[in-house]
Scaffold this motif. Structure first.
Motif, short mmCIF file in Angstrom:
data_model
loop_
_atom_site.label_atom_id
_atom_site.label_comp_id
_atom_site.label_asym_id
_atom_site.label_seq_id
_atom_site.Cartn_x
_atom_site.Cartn_y
_atom_site.Cartn_z
N GLU A 157 -1.95 13.47 -0.88
CA GLU A 157 -1.19 13.65 0.09
C GLU A 157 -0.79 12.33 0.96
OE1 GLU A 157 -3.38 15.93 3.04
OE2 GLU A 157 -3.38 18.03 1.63
N ARG A 158 -1.72 11.54 0.78
CA ARG A 158 -1.27 10.07 1.63
C ARG A 158 -0.39 9.20 0.92
NH1 ARG A 158 -6.73 6.16 2.34
NH2 ARG A 158 -7.10 8.20 3.31
N ILE A 210 -3.77 -0.05 -6.13
CA ILE A 210 -3.91 0.03 -4.54
C ILE A 210 -5.65 0.59 -4.55
CG2 ILE A 210 -3.84 1.88 -2.46
CD1 ILE A 210 -1.02 2.14 -3.38
N LEU A 211 -6.06 1.37 -5.40
CA LEU A 211 -7.50 1.66 -5.31
C LEU A 211 -8.26 0.71 -5.65
CD1 LEU A 211 -7.06 5.23 -6.79
CD2 LEU A 211 -7.44 4.78 -4.32
N ARG A 212 -7.79 -0.41 -6.59
CA ARG A 212 -8.50 -1.34 -7.00
C ARG A 212 -8.77 -2.44 -5.81
NH1 ARG A 212 -9.77 -3.45 -11.93
NH2 ARG A 212 -8.05 -2.14 -13.06
N PRO A 214 5.14 2.85 -13.36
CA PRO A 214 4.51 4.13 -13.04
C PRO A 214 3.59 4.25 -11.98
CG PRO A 214 4.06 3.53 -15.52
CD PRO A 214 4.49 2.26 -14.87
N LYS A 215 4.01 5.51 -11.26
CA LYS A 215 3.08 5.79 -10.02
C LYS A 215 1.64 5.51 -10.26
CE LYS A 215 6.92 8.59 -7.76
NZ LYS A 215 7.12 9.76 -7.07
N ASN A 239 0.77 -1.23 -0.02
CA ASN A 239 0.08 0.00 0.21
C ASN A 239 0.98 1.26 -0.01
OD1 ASN A 239 -2.58 -1.16 -0.17
ND2 ASN A 239 -2.58 -1.61 1.94
N GLU A 240 2.20 1.18 -0.41
CA GLU A 240 2.92 2.22 -0.72
C GLU A 240 3.47 2.47 -2.28
OE1 GLU A 240 6.39 2.00 1.93
OE2 GLU A 240 4.92 1.81 3.75
N ILE A 241 3.71 3.73 -2.32
CA ILE A 241 3.88 4.01 -3.82
C ILE A 241 5.54 4.30 -3.75
CG2 ILE A 241 3.81 5.43 -5.79
CD1 ILE A 241 1.06 5.62 -5.43
N VAL A 242 6.40 3.65 -4.57
CA VAL A 242 7.79 3.48 -4.69
C VAL A 242 8.46 4.12 -6.07
CG1 VAL A 242 8.10 2.07 -2.78
CG2 VAL A 242 8.02 1.32 -5.14
#
Length: 251
Positions: free
Chosen positions: A41-42, A18-20, A10-11, A2-5
């Motif tokens: 922000e999250r 994550i949203l899916r 692609p982000k 649940n983190e974007i790296v």
């Protein structure tokens, strides 16, 4: 995850997944998702990235936007069952509570006499009903019914299953139907009945049902496109077609 790296993926694609998962596994149908600002922000991404991720899920039908209200998980779709069954029994089999509002019931001259085998000067019963699932409008239904096979149908309680009435009151078992499906957009009257916006997508079904070769019903139903879908299993049944035709076909 649940983190974007930072990385080759692609982000916006990471956020989309994550949203899916959020929409499919955590939120109930019709639930709001966080705002663009909150998501940005999250997960530490730009609002452009958020819009790209959300936009793809809207296009996929997993999310839906409501102007001035936000973005929500899509409501549950009911999958059409390709067999001859009443709306009432179909909904109950899904664990959904069906209900029906009778808009009108009267004798009138149908536009097409041939579908019910009527003479030029004969009338049929015209029944218009609003079908609901758990209280939500799902379909607007307009049907013609044979006066020969179903005399005094207009005196019956039509807030339930007409197929059950046909079977119990008249002793008739419908055993065959021909159904055609097409797409339309909702006109003002249909949109109001179904509680959708004018121009919303609809699935339209026209069914002519019969018993022992005698036509009994000619009904057209307008289903909400956001709540209904059609799934079909296709088997190869045409003799001599495809590489496996010698074995009688394949899935």
């Amino acid at each position: 995850m649940n983190e974007i790296v930072d990385g080759p993926k692609p982000k916006h694609a990471q956020l989309r997944e994550i949203l899916r998962r959020l929409a499919e596994q955590e939120l109930a149908p019709g639930s709001p998702i966080p705002s663009e600002r909150d998501l940005a922000e999250r997960y530490g991404v730009s609002r452009i990235t958020v819009r790209a991720a959300v936009g793809q899920l809207v296009a996929d039908g997993l999310l839906t936007r409501a102007k001035g209200r936000g973005t929500f998980t899509a409501k549950r779709r009911y999958d059409l069952q390709l067999f001859l069954a009443s709306f009432t029994s179909d909904m109950k089999a899904r664990g959904v509570e069906p209900s029906t509002e009778v808009i009108s019931c009267a004798q009138a001259a149908p536009g097409s006499k041939a579908s019910l085998g009527l003479e030029a000067d004969e009338y049929a019963y015209r029944v218009v009903r609003l079908r609901k699932a758990d209280g939500a409008p799902l379909a607007l239904e307009a049907g013609w019914y044979s006066p020969h096979m179903l005399p005094e149908l207009d005196r019956c309680d039509l807030t339930g299953s007409i197929y059950e009435i046909i079977a119990t009151r008249y002793g008739i078992q419908l055993d065959h139907a021909r159904q055609t499906v097409w797409a339309e957009t909702a006109d003002a009257e249909t949109a109001k009945a179904l509680d959708v916006r004018k121009g919303s997508p609809l699935l339209v079904f026209r069914r002519v049902a019969s018993s022992d070769g005698r036509p009994c019903e000619d009904v057209t139903s307008w289903y909400r496109g956001d709540l209904y879908q059609v799934t079909m299993q296709l088997d190869r049944t045409v003799p001599g077609s495809g590489p496996n035709s010698a074995k009688g076909g394949t899935k």
